[in-house]
Each structure stands twice: as C-alpha cells, then as structure tokens.
Design a protein around this motif. Structure first.
Motif, PDB file in Angstrom:
ATOM      1  N   GLU A 259       0.836  -1.199   0.000  1.00 20.49           N
ATOM      2  CA  GLU A 259       0.000   0.000   0.000  1.00 20.49           C
ATOM      3  C   GLU A 259       0.879   1.261   0.000  1.00 20.49           C
ATOM      4  O   GLU A 259       0.719   2.138  -0.825  1.00 20.49           O
ATOM      5  N   ASP A 260       1.787   1.345   0.986  1.00 15.83           N
ATOM      6  CA  ASP A 260       2.686   2.493   1.146  1.00 15.83           C
ATOM      7  C   ASP A 260       4.120   2.032   0.986  1.00 15.83           C
ATOM      8  O   ASP A 260       4.558   1.101   1.679  1.00 15.83           O
ATOM      9  N   ILE A 261       4.878   2.706   0.106  1.00  9.92           N
ATOM     10  CA  ILE A 261       6.262   2.331  -0.149  1.00  9.92           C
ATOM     11  C   ILE A 261       7.129   3.578  -0.094  1.00  9.92           C
ATOM     12  O   ILE A 261       6.849   4.562  -0.779  1.00  9.92           O
ATOM     13  N   VAL A 262       8.162   3.532   0.741  1.00  9.42           N
ATOM     14  CA  VAL A 262       9.156   4.603   0.793  1.00  9.42           C
ATOM     15  C   VAL A 262      10.496   3.965   0.445  1.00  9.42           C
ATOM     16  O   VAL A 262      10.935   3.024   1.110  1.00  9.42           O
ATOM     17  N   ILE A 263      11.141   4.484  -0.604  1.00  8.83           N
ATOM     18  CA  ILE A 263      12.403   3.910  -1.069  1.00  8.83           C
ATOM     19  C   ILE A 263      13.512   4.928  -0.880  1.00  8.83           C
ATOM     20  O   ILE A 263      13.491   6.011  -1.471  1.00  8.83           O
ATOM     21  N   ARG A 264      14.489   4.560  -0.047  1.00  5.45           N
ATOM     22  CA  ARG A 264      15.666   5.399   0.174  1.00  5.45           C
ATOM     23  C   ARG A 264      16.922   4.719  -0.375  1.00  5.45           C
ATOM     24  O   ARG A 264      17.951   5.361  -0.530  1.00  5.45           O
ATOM     25  N   GLY A 265      16.842   3.413  -0.648  1.00  2.00           N
ATOM     26  CA  GLY A 265      17.985   2.632  -1.106  1.00  2.00           C
ATOM     27  C   GLY A 265      17.828   2.181  -2.539  1.00  2.00           C
ATOM     28  O   GLY A 265      17.201   2.852  -3.355  1.00  2.00           O
ATOM     29  N   ARG A 266      18.374   0.987  -2.843  1.00  2.00           N
ATOM     30  CA  ARG A 266      18.449   0.471  -4.211  1.00  2.00           C
ATOM     31  C   ARG A 266      17.373  -0.588  -4.461  1.00  2.00           C
ATOM     32  O   ARG A 266      17.243  -1.528  -3.679  1.00  2.00           O
ATOM     33  N   VAL A 267      16.647  -0.448  -5.568  1.00  2.00           N
ATOM     34  CA  VAL A 267      15.642  -1.433  -5.969  1.00  2.00           C
ATOM     35  C   VAL A 267      15.811  -1.720  -7.455  1.00  2.00           C
ATOM     36  O   VAL A 267      15.862  -0.788  -8.267  1.00  2.00           O
ATOM     37  N   ILE A 268      15.887  -3.013  -7.790  1.00  2.73           N
ATOM     38  CA  ILE A 268      15.865  -3.431  -9.181  1.00  2.73           C
ATOM     39  C   ILE A 268      14.683  -4.373  -9.314  1.00  2.73           C
ATOM     40  O   ILE A 268      14.692  -5.474  -8.766  1.00  2.73           O
ATOM     41  N   GLY A 269      13.640  -3.909  -9.983  1.00  3.77           N
ATOM     42  CA  GLY A 269      12.430  -4.711 -10.137  1.00  3.77           C
ATOM     43  C   GLY A 269      11.196  -3.834 -10.193  1.00  3.77           C
ATOM     44  O   GLY A 269      11.252  -2.609 -10.008  1.00  3.77           O
ATOM     45  N   THR A 270      10.072  -4.471 -10.430  1.00  5.23           N
ATOM     46  CA  THR A 270       8.789  -3.784 -10.550  1.00  5.23           C
ATOM     47  C   THR A 270       8.269  -3.358  -9.172  1.00  5.23           C
ATOM     48  O   THR A 270       8.400  -4.101  -8.206  1.00  5.23           O
ATOM     49  N   ILE A 271       7.675  -2.171  -9.111  1.00  2.00           N
ATOM     50  CA  ILE A 271       7.109  -1.639  -7.878  1.00  2.00           C
ATOM     51  C   ILE A 271       5.629  -1.358  -8.126  1.00  2.00           C
ATOM     52  O   ILE A 271       5.281  -0.664  -9.079  1.00  2.00           O
ATOM     53  N   ARG A 272       4.766  -1.907  -7.253  1.00  2.00           N
ATOM     54  CA  ARG A 272       3.330  -1.641  -7.352  1.00  2.00           C
ATOM     55  C   ARG A 272       2.833  -1.206  -5.988  1.00  2.00           C
ATOM     56  O   ARG A 272       2.945  -1.952  -5.016  1.00  2.00           O
TER      57      ARG A 272
ATOM     58  N   GLU B 198      15.646   0.919 -10.587  1.00  2.00           N
ATOM     59  CA  GLU B 198      15.643   0.471 -11.975  1.00  2.00           C
ATOM     60  C   GLU B 198      14.480  -0.494 -12.125  1.00  2.00           C
ATOM     61  O   GLU B 198      14.523  -1.603 -11.613  1.00  2.00           O
ATOM     62  N   GLY B 199      13.421  -0.049 -12.785  1.00  2.00           N
ATOM     63  CA  GLY B 199      12.242  -0.882 -12.964  1.00  2.00           C
ATOM     64  C   GLY B 199      11.007  -0.029 -13.126  1.00  2.00           C
ATOM     65  O   GLY B 199      11.057   1.199 -12.993  1.00  2.00           O
ATOM     66  N   ASP B 200       9.916  -0.671 -13.416  1.00  2.00           N
ATOM     67  CA  ASP B 200       8.664   0.040 -13.647  1.00  2.00           C
ATOM     68  C   ASP B 200       7.899   0.251 -12.344  1.00  2.00           C
ATOM     69  O   ASP B 200       7.990  -0.563 -11.430  1.00  2.00           O
TER      70      ASP B 200
END
Length: 156
Positions: free
Chosen positions: A54-67, A80-82
């Motif tokens: 529901e709630d996503i906070v990104i401060r670091g590294r993500v490789i992949g899809t985020i929903r 890096e991702g949609d």
C-alpha cells in the motif's frame, strides 16, 4: 492498533520472498519479492525483485517492478524498474530508470512482466496477489516454496 515493523537489519541477506500483513523495514539485502501493507527501504538496503505494498518509501536500491498505492522515491534512492502507482512522489536527486504509470488499483493489477507478454492474458484477467490476513492461525513464521510468510498475532 499499529505494531512495530518487521526489520531486515543491514547485516542480513534474504534469498526468498517476504510476505507480511503489517509493515516491513528493510535495511539489508533481499533477493526476492516483497509483499506487505507498508514497506520502507533504507539508504543502505538493496532489493532485487518485485515490490507490492500500500505504502512504499524507497531510500535505497531497488531493481524490479514496484506496485503501490502511495510510492515515495527519496533523494538517496536508485530505482531500476517500472512503477505502477496511485500516487507517486519523487524527491530531487532521486535516480529512477523505468516507466511509471498511474492506476486506480495498482496492487490488483498484473506485474509488468505479465502485462508485457503478448497474448490473451490481460490485466483484468490476471490473478490478484494475496496478502495473508492476521486472523490466520498457526506459527508466526511459515517457510514454503522458497518464500517466508510472516504472520502477526491478532491484537489483544
């Protein structure tokens, strides 16, 4: 009643999927998919897999899809991702390479991998990911099919 988040500390590496009915904070490394109510990814964290929350906070590294319904990309993030979102906030300095698209139901829609495939499988017919409910009985941690399911006890 809001409980404390489950924490993946900075010295922990997880190879497998994480599913939680509550909040997760990742400061370490996760090689797998994450599904939760709320997810916070710390500055030193690294995720390689799909994220659904529901709630996503990104401060670091993500490789992949985020929903997610509400997605925030902090100035320190590298994504890096949609992104499929209902609301998206991007701070100055955030690194984002991919596509982002608004959706009224980003959690219920198919992942970008499924949506990119040609053929009769459409977003409407794709199966919805299920997030277990806290009312499920049994052990607080269940491991199966390469994934880890964290169940929180019901509020007392």
């Amino acid at each position: 009643m809001r409980t404390a988040p489950s924490i993946i500390s900075n010295d922990l590496v997880v190879h497998g999927n994480l599913v939680a009915t509550g909040d997760i904070q990742v400061d370490g490394t996760v090689e797998g998919d994450i599904r939760s109510q709320s997810l916070t990814i710390g500055e030193k964290a690294s995720i390689n897999g799909e994220i659904v929350a529901e709630d996503i906070v990104i401060r670091g590294r993500v490789i992949g899809t985020i929903r997610g319904r509400r997605v925030q990309l902090a100035s320190t993030c590298h994504v890096e991702g949609d992104i499929l979102h209902e609301a998206l906030a991007v701070e100055t300095g955030a690194f984002f390479e991919g596509n982002c698209r608004h959706s009224d139901d980003p959690i219920g829609q198919a992942s970008a991998k499924q949506a990119a495939r040609p053929g009769p499988a459409s977003l409407a017919s794709a199966p919805r990911p299920t997030i277990p409910r806290a009312a499920d009985a049994g052990s607080p941690v269940v491991v199966g099919d390469g994934g880890v399911v964290v169940k929180r006890p019901a509020a007392q």
